[in-house]
Design a protein around this motif. Structure first.
Motif, PDB file in Angstrom:
ATOM      1  N   GLN A   1      14.348  -1.865  -2.930  1.00 34.68           N
ATOM      2  CA  GLN A   1      14.816  -2.390  -4.210  1.00 34.68           C
ATOM      3  C   GLN A   1      15.541  -1.330  -5.018  1.00 34.68           C
ATOM      4  OE1 GLN A   1      11.109  -3.727  -5.800  1.00 34.68           O
ATOM      5  NE2 GLN A   1      11.277  -5.784  -4.948  1.00 34.68           N
ATOM      6  N   GLU A   2      14.975  -0.136  -5.068  1.00 36.19           N
ATOM      7  CA  GLU A   2      15.592   0.938  -5.848  1.00 36.19           C
ATOM      8  C   GLU A   2      16.931   1.348  -5.245  1.00 36.19           C
ATOM      9  OE1 GLU A   2      12.630   3.926  -5.860  1.00 36.19           O
ATOM     10  OE2 GLU A   2      11.318   2.900  -7.290  1.00 36.19           O
ATOM     11  N   ALA A   3      17.032   1.391  -3.921  1.00 40.85           N
ATOM     12  CA  ALA A   3      18.291   1.774  -3.282  1.00 40.85           C
ATOM     13  C   ALA A   3      19.376   0.740  -3.569  1.00 40.85           C
ATOM     14  CB  ALA A   3      18.092   1.933  -1.775  1.00 40.85           C
ATOM     15  N   LEU A   4      19.044  -0.537  -3.498  1.00 43.66           N
ATOM     16  CA  LEU A   4      20.028  -1.581  -3.786  1.00 43.66           C
ATOM     17  C   LEU A   4      20.416  -1.575  -5.258  1.00 43.66           C
ATOM     18  CD1 LEU A   4      21.687  -3.972  -2.867  1.00 43.66           C
ATOM     19  CD2 LEU A   4      19.694  -5.440  -3.217  1.00 43.66           C
ATOM     20  N   MET A   5      19.448  -1.352  -6.151  1.00 42.79           N
ATOM     21  CA  MET A   5      19.756  -1.296  -7.579  1.00 42.79           C
ATOM     22  C   MET A   5      20.728  -0.162  -7.878  1.00 42.79           C
ATOM     23  SD  MET A   5      18.961  -2.735 -10.572  1.00 42.79           S
ATOM     24  CE  MET A   5      17.305  -3.440 -10.491  1.00 42.79           C
ATOM     25  N   ALA A   6      20.511   0.999  -7.265  1.00 46.78           N
ATOM     26  CA  ALA A   6      21.410   2.135  -7.480  1.00 46.78           C
ATOM     27  C   ALA A   6      22.798   1.851  -6.929  1.00 46.78           C
ATOM     28  CB  ALA A   6      20.823   3.388  -6.819  1.00 46.78           C
ATOM     29  N   ALA A   7      22.886   1.214  -5.768  1.00 48.06           N
ATOM     30  CA  ALA A   7      24.204   0.905  -5.187  1.00 48.06           C
ATOM     31  C   ALA A   7      24.980  -0.071  -6.050  1.00 48.06           C
ATOM     32  CB  ALA A   7      24.024   0.345  -3.770  1.00 48.06           C
ATOM     33  N   LEU A   8      24.302  -1.081  -6.590  1.00 49.04           N
ATOM     34  CA  LEU A   8      24.987  -2.033  -7.469  1.00 49.04           C
ATOM     35  C   LEU A   8      25.446  -1.359  -8.755  1.00 49.04           C
ATOM     36  CD1 LEU A   8      22.658  -5.141  -7.047  1.00 49.04           C
ATOM     37  CD2 LEU A   8      24.990  -4.905  -6.212  1.00 49.04           C
ATOM     38  N   ALA A   9      24.638  -0.457  -9.295  1.00 53.05           N
ATOM     39  CA  ALA A   9      25.008   0.233 -10.536  1.00 53.05           C
ATOM     40  C   ALA A   9      26.188   1.175 -10.315  1.00 53.05           C
ATOM     41  CB  ALA A   9      23.811   1.000 -11.089  1.00 53.05           C
ATOM     42  N   GLU A  10      26.263   1.808  -9.136  1.00 57.20           N
ATOM     43  CA  GLU A  10      27.327   2.775  -8.867  1.00 57.20           C
ATOM     44  C   GLU A  10      28.587   2.126  -8.317  1.00 57.20           C
ATOM     45  OE1 GLU A  10      25.495   5.442  -6.194  1.00 57.20           O
ATOM     46  OE2 GLU A  10      24.072   6.251  -7.680  1.00 57.20           O
ATOM     47  N   GLY A  11      28.582   0.793  -8.117  1.00 56.88           N
ATOM     48  CA  GLY A  11      29.770   0.113  -7.624  1.00 56.88           C
ATOM     49  C   GLY A  11      30.073   0.410  -6.175  1.00 56.88           C
ATOM     50  N   ALA A  12      29.063   0.461  -5.317  1.00 60.44           N
ATOM     51  CA  ALA A  12      29.271   0.738  -3.894  1.00 60.44           C
ATOM     52  C   ALA A  12      30.080  -0.388  -3.262  1.00 60.44           C
ATOM     53  CB  ALA A  12      27.917   0.894  -3.191  1.00 60.44           C
ATOM     54  N   ASP A  13      30.696  -0.076  -2.092  1.00 59.02           N
ATOM     55  CA  ASP A  13      31.502  -1.097  -1.422  1.00 59.02           C
ATOM     56  C   ASP A  13      30.588  -2.167  -0.833  1.00 59.02           C
ATOM     57  OD1 ASP A  13      30.507  -0.150   1.087  1.00 59.02           O
ATOM     58  OD2 ASP A  13      32.032   1.405   1.093  1.00 59.02           O
ATOM     59  N   GLN A  14      31.216  -3.290  -0.459  1.00 53.57           N
ATOM     60  CA  GLN A  14      30.451  -4.441  -0.023  1.00 53.57           C
ATOM     61  C   GLN A  14      29.703  -4.177   1.280  1.00 53.57           C
ATOM     62  OE1 GLN A  14      30.025  -7.124  -1.938  1.00 53.57           O
ATOM     63  NE2 GLN A  14      28.518  -7.796  -0.423  1.00 53.57           N
ATOM     64  N   ASP A  15      30.258  -3.368   2.168  1.00 53.69           N
ATOM     65  CA  ASP A  15      29.570  -3.063   3.425  1.00 53.69           C
ATOM     66  C   ASP A  15      28.249  -2.347   3.156  1.00 53.69           C
ATOM     67  OD1 ASP A  15      31.612  -4.216   4.825  1.00 53.69           O
ATOM     68  OD2 ASP A  15      32.676  -2.331   5.202  1.00 53.69           O
ATOM     69  N   GLU A  16      28.257  -1.395   2.227  1.00 56.37           N
ATOM     70  CA  GLU A  16      27.028  -0.681   1.895  1.00 56.37           C
ATOM     71  C   GLU A  16      26.017  -1.612   1.242  1.00 56.37           C
ATOM     72  OE1 GLU A  16      24.322   2.517   1.328  1.00 56.37           O
ATOM     73  OE2 GLU A  16      26.008   2.149   2.697  1.00 56.37           O
ATOM     74  N   ILE A  17      26.492  -2.504   0.375  1.00 62.24           N
ATOM     75  CA  ILE A  17      25.580  -3.442  -0.280  1.00 62.24           C
ATOM     76  C   ILE A  17      24.987  -4.405   0.743  1.00 62.24           C
ATOM     77  CG2 ILE A  17      25.478  -5.344  -1.928  1.00 62.24           C
ATOM     78  CD1 ILE A  17      27.443  -3.847  -3.658  1.00 62.24           C
ATOM     79  N   ASP A  18      25.809  -4.870   1.695  1.00 64.99           N
ATOM     80  CA  ASP A  18      25.281  -5.754   2.736  1.00 64.99           C
ATOM     81  C   ASP A  18      24.210  -5.037   3.574  1.00 64.99           C
ATOM     82  OD1 ASP A  18      26.847  -7.859   1.962  1.00 64.99           O
ATOM     83  OD2 ASP A  18      28.456  -7.445   3.382  1.00 64.99           O
ATOM     84  N   ARG A  19      24.452  -3.760   3.873  1.00 64.34           N
ATOM     85  CA  ARG A  19      23.458  -3.009   4.643  1.00 64.34           C
ATOM     86  C   ARG A  19      22.148  -2.885   3.876  1.00 64.34           C
ATOM     87  NH1 ARG A  19      21.331   1.865   5.035  1.00 64.34           N
ATOM     88  NH2 ARG A  19      22.467   2.613   3.216  1.00 64.34           N
ATOM     89  N   LEU A  20      22.247  -2.594   2.576  1.00 63.79           N
ATOM     90  CA  LEU A  20      21.035  -2.472   1.765  1.00 63.79           C
ATOM     91  C   LEU A  20      20.359  -3.830   1.557  1.00 63.79           C
ATOM     92  CD1 LEU A  20      22.287   0.099  -0.904  1.00 63.79           C
ATOM     93  CD2 LEU A  20      20.746   0.519   1.024  1.00 63.79           C
ATOM     94  N   MET A  21      21.158  -4.909   1.508  1.00 63.47           N
ATOM     95  CA  MET A  21      20.560  -6.235   1.407  1.00 63.47           C
ATOM     96  C   MET A  21      19.773  -6.565   2.669  1.00 63.47           C
ATOM     97  SD  MET A  21      20.911  -7.879  -1.465  1.00 63.47           S
ATOM     98  CE  MET A  21      20.359  -9.415  -0.754  1.00 63.47           C
ATOM     99  N   ASP A  22      20.326  -6.193   3.841  1.00 61.85           N
ATOM    100  CA  ASP A  22      19.589  -6.415   5.094  1.00 61.85           C
ATOM    101  C   ASP A  22      18.286  -5.601   5.100  1.00 61.85           C
ATOM    102  OD1 ASP A  22      21.613  -8.080   5.907  1.00 61.85           O
ATOM    103  OD2 ASP A  22      22.675  -6.527   7.047  1.00 61.85           O
TER     104      ASP A  22
END
Length: 815
Positions: free
Chosen positions: A489-510
């Motif tokens: 949860q914390e890793a995904l929250m940080a990625a969304l806050a920092e505007g990570a690309d969609q591939d990284e967000i999909d990986r963290l969602m998985d």
């Protein structure tokens, strides 16, 4: 008189007209000051000459001139007007007198043809080259070019500018660049502005002067700073403004700009506790805050310390509030906990964080808590100190409790590592006491050997290992799954806050999906093992319930929002999911899995019925012909009027047999939904003792919709289906509010975590607060998906013009 005056005044008129024409054409502005002076002197001489000509050539017309002009214009022969005025000199001669009288009678006979002709100025004789027309042409051109600036151009033509003789005119260009901590864009300054400039403290003035003979200077409250020379005629300067009331730029004796200043000092952030710290159902410490800064928050964190001296507490509590947090950063005597700021750099934030501090050596002890906020300038704001007791994990398994006791002994007395190692060897020697867990045995034996052999290693290095061993023995994989879920949860929250690309967000969602599945599985296993305890122990009033299907829907919603570019909404949804999971209780999770009470089952069926009715309405809309839009439809509400033209005789064309047959099939589906409504009403009557009043109207609306569909009338069917949907949604809200009130009266906290009704509308009876970030509804997301699919389809059509495809590709870049 006019003809004589025109000929006399023509030179004067031409001189004045020529001067005015040249002034309007701005010709004098192109002359040097001395040539301009000579130019004015020449026109003064010409003006005097023209006046002298007018005075000397003016003649008042006499009686003889008037009579002769009338005779000429009337084409009279022998000057009859003069003959009538003549007198006979020899009046004694009878023959001469008779002849004179006959001559006058003939002259009087011509007076009937007397006429007044048009004026004839006779200018061609005075101006054979028609130079006057050139003056009039220049005057017309001047009025066309400079008519709107006539007064200004005329003034400049009468006043030679000797100030320009020293060199080219200086031109100022100035920019005000606010400091980085403000996040404000640069502002171009207007040299002619008289308004007071609001300047952030630390702003930089960047100015350039083009032209001018002297080195320009910048004056801040009278203190001059010379410009740096770029070349012979151009200069530049850059200066930071911290204080001051007046800013000016001058070149020689001429002021190029003069501004009044108002310095805006950056204020430190303001932060305070939003709610009292509290411990969640998963033994996490929830800290929340509310903070603000005039330009934006750079970082928010909490510092926990052991009390050094006994003092009167300013605030006493057992819990706090905030949004999702990061891992603790311990310093010497200080435990630092980073709290989120959403969105990053926000001016106002009201967030919360969850921290598992049960492994920390300070767990169970009284500590001081202080919230701190820092802005980009480095200023730090502090909240009042709070005194609280950190949560402490209570172990029930005797082996796990023994390991924790040895861990505490090692933490407080690192020199007793050898005695702790012997105790761990003793604990590991009885694997039957902890279920013959080989992993736990190997970890205990390895940790004891590390304490014996590697004496240079700090004792604190094995504290985390001992904690994991105790958790494994206490509740198996549950604690590890919980830790993995929180980290995901914390890793995904940080990625969304920092505007990570969609591939990284999909990986963290998985990763979050896998951690969620693992956690739910462990939760179910634990709840099955504690079946007896669940039935005997009371429920936590702060605990909330949610089934696995609801959790999966929230995960899918977060993934969809991130793909559609709504990162703030996805982060808000993830924050709510985190709060739900932190307050989730395993024993109530099992109850939800088993289906819940009859009233809850009826509520779920009611929500399902509402969704099916919405789907049927969508199908009906697709199969219903709509009349062609006319220009006057816009005045009647546009799209909202479409359904009203679907009555017989109003359709844009006859309904095909396929459409009518499709509507007949939908009538069967409507009848089935009506049957389900009766079953739901029966269950509600049994489970809750009453049926909402709106349900009766729903049954009537469904019956009318079914009749309209059978007869092929889509418009009335849509109207009835809308009434049915509104009635179902109203009934759902009423029942949910009633169940929530009953649950609160029984001390069970909030009922469920469904914060929207099944139609996607916000639930008004309570629940999550989405006021800070507008989370799109399901219909909004469907429209967004349709638009995205259409853009992708058009991007693949190579026949489209290149500029249109480039525009579509730019729209798709962020997705």
């Amino acid at each position: 008189m006019w003809e004589m005056a025109w000929r006399a005044l023509l030179p004067l008129i031409c001189v004045l007209g020529l001067f005015l024409a040249l002034a309007l054409l701005a010709l004098p502005a192109l002359l040097s000051p001395w040539v301009h002076t000579a130019y004015l002197a020449l026109f003064v001489l010409l003006l005097l000459a023209a006046v002298w000509h007018a005075v000397t050539h003016w003649r008042h017309p006499g009686h003889e001139n008037i009579a002769r002009r009338l005779e000429t214009d009337s084409a009279l022969n022998h000057r009859p007007l003069a003959a009538l005025e003549d007198r006979l000199t020899n009046a004694h001669d009878a023959h001469a007198a008779a002849l004179w009288r006959a001559h006058q009678r003939r002259a009087q006979g011509q007076l009937g043809r007397l006429r007044i002709g048009l004026p004839r100025p006779g200018l061609p004789k005075a101006d054979p080259w028609a130079a006057r027309s050139l003056v009039f042409l220049l005057l017309a051109a001047g009025l066309f070019v400079g008519g709107l600036e006539a007064e200004e151009r005329l003034n400049r033509s009468l006043q030679p500018d000797f100030s320009a003789s020293a060199g080219p005119a200086a031109e100022l260009e100035a920019w005000l660049n606010p400091p980085d901590y403000t996040g404000l864009p640069p502002v171009k300054l207007d040299p002619n502005s008289v308004e007071t400039l609001r300047v952030a403290q630390g702003s930089t003035v960047m100015a350039r002067v083009f032209g001018g003979g002297d080195v320009p200077r910048l004056l801040l409250d009278g203190v001059a700073s010379p410009f740096r020379r770029i070349d012979a005629q151009n200069f530049e300067l850059s200066r930071t403004i911290e204080v001051g009331q007046r800013l000016a730029v001058a070149s020689g004796e001429h002021a190029l700009a003069d501004w009044l200043l108002e310095i805006i000092a950056d204020q430190p952030p303001v932060i305070d506790s939003d709610q009292d710290p509290r411990v969640t159902a998963r033994q996490a410490l929830r800290l929340s805050y509310k903070a603000s800064d005039d330009y934006g928050l750079a970082k928010v964190w909490a510092e926990i310390r052991l009390p050094q001296i006994k003092k009167r507490p300013q605030k006493r509590s057992t819990g706090g509030s905030g949004t999702g947090g990061q891992k603790a950063e311990p310093k010497e005597g200080v435990l630092s906990l980073d709290l989120p700021v959403s969105p990053p750099g926000a001016k106002d934030a009201r967030e919360a964080g969850f921290f598992d501090l049960t492994p920390h050596p300070w767990a169970g002890r009284l500590v001081t808590l202080e919230y701190l906020a820092r802005d980009d300038k480095g200023q730090v704001g502090k909240a009042e100190v709070i005194i609280l007791r950190l949560p402490k994990r209570q172990f029930t398994h005797p082996v796990a409790r023994a390991i924790i006791e040895q861990r505490a002994d090692l933490s407080q007395h690192p020199k007793r590592r050898f005695m702790v190692a012997l105790a761990l060897f003793a604990i590991s020697s009885g694997p039957e006491t902890y279920g013959h867990d080989q992993a736990a045995y190997l970890m205990l034996w390895t940790t004891a050997r590390r304490l014996q052999i590697n004496r240079s290693e700090p004792a604190a290095a094995v504290l985390d290992i001992l904690w994991r061993i105790a958790l494994r023995i206490e509740d198996g994989n549950m604690s590890l799954a919980e830790r993995d879920l929180r980290e995901a949860q914390e890793a995904l929250m940080a990625a969304l806050a920092e505007g990570a690309d969609q591939d990284e967000i999909d990986r963290l969602m998985d990763r979050l999906q896998q951690a969620m599945d693992k956690y739910l599985q462990a939760l179910m296993e634990q709840s099955q093992q504690n079946e007896q305890a669940r039935n005997s122990q009371p429920m936590d009033p702060n605990a909330q319930t949610m089934d696995a299907e609801e959790l999966q829907k929230m995960l899918d919603r977060i993934r969809e929002l991130s793909r559609l570019g709504s990162k703030d909404a996805a982060r808000e949804m993830l924050r709510k999911l985190q709060e739900m999971l932190e307050n989730l209780e395993s024993k109530r999770m099992t109850a939800e899995k088993r289906g819940g009470s009859p009233s809850e089952k009826a509520m779920r069926k009611l929500g399902d019925l509402l969704q099916r009715q919405q789907e049927l309405m969508d199908k009906t809309y697709q199969q219903t012909p709509r009349r062609r839009r006319m220009p006057w439809d816009k005045r009647r509400g546009g799209d909202g009027e479409e359904g009203k033209g679907d009555r017989p005789g109003e359709s844009g064309g006859a309904m095909g047999s396929g459409k009518r047959r499709a509507l007949g099939e939908l009538a069967g589906r409507q009848g089935a939904l009506r049957g389900q409504l009766g079953e739901v009403m029966r269950q509600l009557g049994e489970g809750m003792g009453r049926i909402p009043d709106a349900m009766g109207g729903v049954d009537q609306a469904m019956r009318e919709s079914q009749k309209a569909l059978r007869s092929g009338r889509g418009g009335p069917a849509l109207s009835s289906q809308r009434q049915a949907i509104d009635g179902l949604a109203t009934s759902f809200r009423e029942l949910a509010e009633e169940m929530m009130r009953e649950a609160q009266d029984d001390g069970q906290g909030d009922f469920g975590l469904n914060q929207e009704d099944p139609a996607g509308r916000p639930f008004q009876g309570g629940g999550m607060d989405t006021s800070r970030v507008m989370v799109p509804t399901e219909s909004d997301m469907q429209r967004a998906r349709h638009i995205l699919d259409e853009l992708r389809r058009r991007a693949g059509e190579r026949a489209r013009p290149r500029p249109e495809r480039n525009y579509i590709e730019r729209l798709l870049d962020r997705f």
